[in-house]
Scaffold this motif. Sequence first.
Motif, PDB file in Angstrom:
ATOM      1  N   GLY A  48       0.814  -1.217   0.000  1.00 47.88           N
ATOM      2  CA  GLY A  48       0.000   0.000   0.000  1.00 47.88           C
ATOM      3  C   GLY A  48       0.842   1.259   0.000  1.00 47.88           C
ATOM      4  O   GLY A  48       0.555   2.217  -0.722  1.00 47.88           O
ATOM      5  N   ALA A  49       1.891   1.271   0.814  1.00 46.72           N
ATOM      6  CA  ALA A  49       2.780   2.430   0.867  1.00 46.72           C
ATOM      7  C   ALA A  49       3.482   2.635  -0.475  1.00 46.72           C
ATOM      8  O   ALA A  49       3.613   3.764  -0.947  1.00 46.72           O
ATOM      9  N   LEU A  50       3.939   1.544  -1.078  1.00 43.43           N
ATOM     10  CA  LEU A  50       4.632   1.659  -2.370  1.00 43.43           C
ATOM     11  C   LEU A  50       3.679   2.106  -3.476  1.00 43.43           C
ATOM     12  O   LEU A  50       4.070   2.899  -4.345  1.00 43.43           O
ATOM     13  N   VAL A  51       2.444   1.637  -3.447  1.00 44.40           N
ATOM     14  CA  VAL A  51       1.459   2.073  -4.440  1.00 44.40           C
ATOM     15  C   VAL A  51       1.203   3.567  -4.281  1.00 44.40           C
ATOM     16  O   VAL A  51       1.174   4.311  -5.262  1.00 44.40           O
ATOM     17  N   LEU A  53       3.213   5.777  -3.028  1.00 43.15           N
ATOM     18  CA  LEU A  53       4.421   6.466  -3.484  1.00 43.15           C
ATOM     19  C   LEU A  53       4.461   6.544  -5.008  1.00 43.15           C
ATOM     20  O   LEU A  53       4.727   7.600  -5.587  1.00 43.15           O
ATOM     21  N   ALA A  54       4.177   5.430  -5.656  1.00 43.52           N
ATOM     22  CA  ALA A  54       4.230   5.389  -7.116  1.00 43.52           C
ATOM     23  C   ALA A  54       3.167   6.283  -7.756  1.00 43.52           C
ATOM     24  O   ALA A  54       3.387   6.833  -8.838  1.00 43.52           O
ATOM     25  N   GLU A  55       2.042   6.444  -7.083  1.00 44.30           N
ATOM     26  CA  GLU A  55       0.955   7.258  -7.635  1.00 44.30           C
ATOM     27  C   GLU A  55       1.133   8.751  -7.351  1.00 44.30           C
ATOM     28  O   GLU A  55       0.446   9.563  -7.938  1.00 44.30           O
ATOM     29  N   LYS A  61       6.879  16.520  -2.671  1.00 44.42           N
ATOM     30  CA  LYS A  61       6.948  15.311  -1.841  1.00 44.42           C
ATOM     31  C   LYS A  61       8.034  14.376  -2.349  1.00 44.42           C
ATOM     32  O   LYS A  61       8.812  13.829  -1.576  1.00 44.42           O
ATOM     33  N   ARG A  62       8.060  14.195  -3.661  1.00 47.99           N
ATOM     34  CA  ARG A  62       9.043  13.272  -4.241  1.00 47.99           C
ATOM     35  C   ARG A  62      10.466  13.773  -3.981  1.00 47.99           C
ATOM     36  O   ARG A  62      11.360  12.993  -3.680  1.00 47.99           O
ATOM     37  N   GLU A  63      10.677  15.082  -4.088  1.00 45.93           N
ATOM     38  CA  GLU A  63      12.001  15.649  -3.822  1.00 45.93           C
ATOM     39  C   GLU A  63      12.374  15.478  -2.354  1.00 45.93           C
ATOM     40  O   GLU A  63      13.515  15.137  -2.040  1.00 45.93           O
ATOM     41  N   ALA A  64      11.426  15.678  -1.457  1.00 48.17           N
ATOM     42  CA  ALA A  64      11.697  15.477  -0.023  1.00 48.17           C
ATOM     43  C   ALA A  64      12.051  14.021   0.256  1.00 48.17           C
ATOM     44  O   ALA A  64      12.979  13.738   1.029  1.00 48.17           O
ATOM     45  N   THR A 105      15.308   9.950 -12.223  1.00 45.31           N
ATOM     46  CA  THR A 105      14.826   9.340 -13.463  1.00 45.31           C
ATOM     47  C   THR A 105      13.594   8.489 -13.237  1.00 45.31           C
ATOM     48  O   THR A 105      12.953   8.058 -14.166  1.00 45.31           O
ATOM     49  N   GLY A 106      13.255   8.204 -11.991  1.00 46.37           N
ATOM     50  CA  GLY A 106      12.061   7.424 -11.693  1.00 46.37           C
ATOM     51  C   GLY A 106      12.351   5.946 -11.630  1.00 46.37           C
ATOM     52  O   GLY A 106      13.304   5.452 -12.198  1.00 46.37           O
TER      53      GLY A 106
END
Length: 108
Positions: A48-51, A53-55, A61-64, A105-106
């Motif tokens: 759930g956490a990874l989903v 994050l991916a969404e 948030k992603r930079e943090a 790069t993701g």
Amino acid sequence: MRKPRDFDTELKTLEDKARELKTRKVQQLGELVIATGADSLTAQELAGALVALAETKDAGKREAWAKRGAAFFQGRSRRSAPASDRDAGSTSAQPGGAQPASGATGAT
């Protein structure tokens, strides 16, 4: 006259290499889960956490998360580096060649 190429052998070699790379990636991801302490979560919680994050499309948030991940790897490198390396201020490569999942790069 040139020797003909053995495409079947070349294809098998490439498939073996791809399988090896995939196995290494899975192993490194497992090591990352353990190193971060996320192995104490249930599979459903981790998934759930990874989903989530991916969404997430929020660049802030992603930079943090990326900065926090970089700090995690730098902290691990410092703890595992010999005293002479720490005194010199050099940084070691990431352990095991693991790449942070939130890189610029993701993730794939």
